[in-house]
Structures are given as C-alpha cells and as structure tokens.
Scaffold this motif. Structure first.
Motif, PDB file in Angstrom:
ATOM      1  N   GLY A 141       0.927  -1.339  -0.023  1.00  0.00           N
ATOM      2  CA  GLY A 141       0.031   0.038   0.045  1.00  0.00           C
ATOM      3  C   GLY A 141       0.820   1.379  -0.084  1.00  0.00           C
ATOM      4  N   ASP A 142       2.066   1.157   0.375  1.00  0.00           N
ATOM      5  CA  ASP A 142       2.769   2.460   0.639  1.00  0.00           C
ATOM      6  C   ASP A 142       3.906   2.713  -0.508  1.00  0.00           C
ATOM      7  N   PHE A 143       3.614   2.131  -1.795  1.00  0.00           N
ATOM      8  CA  PHE A 143       4.501   2.573  -2.972  1.00  0.00           C
ATOM      9  C   PHE A 143       3.657   3.378  -3.803  1.00  0.00           C
ATOM     10  N   HIS A 144       4.369   4.409  -4.360  1.00  0.00           N
ATOM     11  CA  HIS A 144       3.729   5.348  -4.983  1.00  0.00           C
ATOM     12  C   HIS A 144       3.365   4.752  -6.283  1.00  0.00           C
ATOM     13  N   ASP A 145       4.081   3.693  -7.146  1.00  0.00           N
ATOM     14  CA  ASP A 145       3.970   2.984  -8.029  1.00  0.00           C
ATOM     15  C   ASP A 145       4.554   1.547  -7.912  1.00  0.00           C
ATOM     16  N   GLY A 146       3.659   0.739  -7.849  1.00  0.00           N
ATOM     17  CA  GLY A 146       4.355  -0.594  -7.451  1.00  0.00           C
ATOM     18  C   GLY A 146       4.510  -1.493  -8.515  1.00  0.00           C
ATOM     19  N   VAL A 147       4.730  -0.920  -9.706  1.00  0.00           N
ATOM     20  CA  VAL A 147       4.821  -1.885 -10.903  1.00  0.00           C
ATOM     21  C   VAL A 147       6.242  -1.466 -11.573  1.00  0.00           C
ATOM     22  N   PHE A 148       6.856  -2.474 -11.910  1.00  0.00           N
ATOM     23  CA  PHE A 148       8.269  -2.093 -12.764  1.00  0.00           C
ATOM     24  C   PHE A 148       8.453  -3.451 -13.738  1.00  0.00           C
ATOM     25  N   HIS A 149       9.483  -3.458 -14.588  1.00  0.00           N
ATOM     26  CA  HIS A 149       9.716  -4.560 -15.563  1.00  0.00           C
ATOM     27  C   HIS A 149      11.026  -4.823 -15.452  1.00  0.00           C
TER      28      HIS A 149
END
Length: 216
Positions: A141-149
């Motif tokens: 919940g505390d990630f600004h953007d929890g997606v990466f590749h």
C-alpha cells in the motif's frame, strides 16, 4: 580542466575502482541509471536524502570518469537526460553482488527507510533464469507505483524500467515486498515462492512457463 579526483594512490585494481565509484551516492546513481536515461529531477526524486549539490557533483564526476553521459532529448521533450555508458553498465554485476552481500542486512524495515518498488529489480534479476521481459507488481500500500519491469538476460541497454512493460511481457509476477526481500536474501527461490503461493505467475511466454514448470 576537471579537478583531480581524490585517490587512494594505491596500485591495486580494487583501490582504483573505489577511486571512481567509492564516493557516497555514486553506486546508487548507477542503480537508478540502469533503468535507462533519467532526468535530473527524476534521479533526485528516487534518491531520497541526496542534496541537489551532491547529486550534481556526482553526475559531473561520472561524466568525467566515463561512466555516464548527458544528452538533450529532441522536441517536444527538450529536456536533458543522463544515461550510462557501456563502461557504466558493466557495474550491473557489481551492484548485484553488492546487493547479494548486503541482503543479510535486510531485516525489518526501519521507520526512516525510504522505499521504491524498482529497488527490488536487481535482486529479482539475479534470481531469474533465462531471457525476456518480466513485469512485476508489488502488492504494497505504501508504494507510489508498485509496478516495474525487468529485462532478464539483457547484455546491453536498460536492465529494468519503472511502470508496465513497453510490450507484452514474457511473464508477469505478482508478489509482496517481503517475498522480494526473501528471494534477495536467498531464503527462497522464485520457483519455491511460486509453489508456496507467495508469487502469482501469469503469461504464456517461455519465462512464465519455465517458472510454473519449475514450481510444479
């Protein structure tokens, strides 16, 4: 003429390497630039704690030492970006080895610890076998953007990137930060975490199928 950098003045390859990358923040700037070209403002945002003066100084040192270059993007962007040279990208296995050595220090997250999802990219790259693009989603919940590749097996260009994969990935992984840390510490492998239900694998690419087969 650029001022002479500080040196250990030792005829030793380790000492010479530290002459170039041993200053505070330099290797963390490399970590960020392994994602490809970055604007100064983006670098500053993803290096919490660094002052603007120190960041500018380190980037100048990296340009001088042949680790990074600065170039202007064409219109309509018209912004400057920094990116690693081929020599700078050679630091990827160095950072992965350093991260592996430091994984034992990754116990409970301290209240003062900053966190970015893409900081888990290098440990996951070390754990992946094969080649292809992997999209990772962290359920926190505390990630600004929890997606990466990730670009598994890549020998040139970016090692990873923020946000969704630019094309259909070979595999998608959904997991939490605790599982990422456990993989980095060597407490579990990716197949074991998949088998235990700690990582969800989707996709029909070779990497996705290999992970599911290894976990079966």
């Amino acid at each position: 003429m650029s001022p002479r950098r500080r040196s250990y003045d030792q005829y030793c390859s380790a000492a010479r390497a530290l002459d170039v990358v041993g200053d505070r923040w330099t290797l963390l700037i490399v970590r960020e630039l392994l994602a490809g070209p970055r604007r100064y403002t983006d670098l500053h945002a993803d290096l919490p704690g660094v002052s603007t003066d120190v960041l500018a100084s380190r980037l100048k040192d990296m340009e001088r030492d042949g680790l990074a270059t600065r170039r202007r993007l064409p219109p309509p962007a018209a912004a400057y970006v920094y990116e690693l040279t081929a020599r700078g990208r050679e630091l990827l296995p160095v950072l992965q080895a350093l991260g592996g050595w430091g994984a034992g220090e990754m116990d409970e997250r301290r209240p003062t610890d900053a966190l970015r999802a893409h900081w888990f990219a290098l440990p996951l790259l070390s754990a992946l076998e094969g080649e292809g693009v992997v999209e990772v989603r962290l359920e926190e919940g505390d990630f600004h953007d929890g997606v990466f590749h990730l670009y598994a097996g890549a020998t040139d260009g970016p090692a990873y990137g923020e946000g969704p994969a630019p094309r259909e990935p070979d595999a998608r992984l959904t997991l939490d930060a605790g599982t990422c840390a456990a993989v980095g510490r060597g407490e579990t492998s990716l197949p074991d975490a998949v088998r235990a239900g700690r990582i969800e694998v989707t996709g029909e690419g070779v990497l996705a199928k290999a992970l599911r087969e290894a976990a079966a």
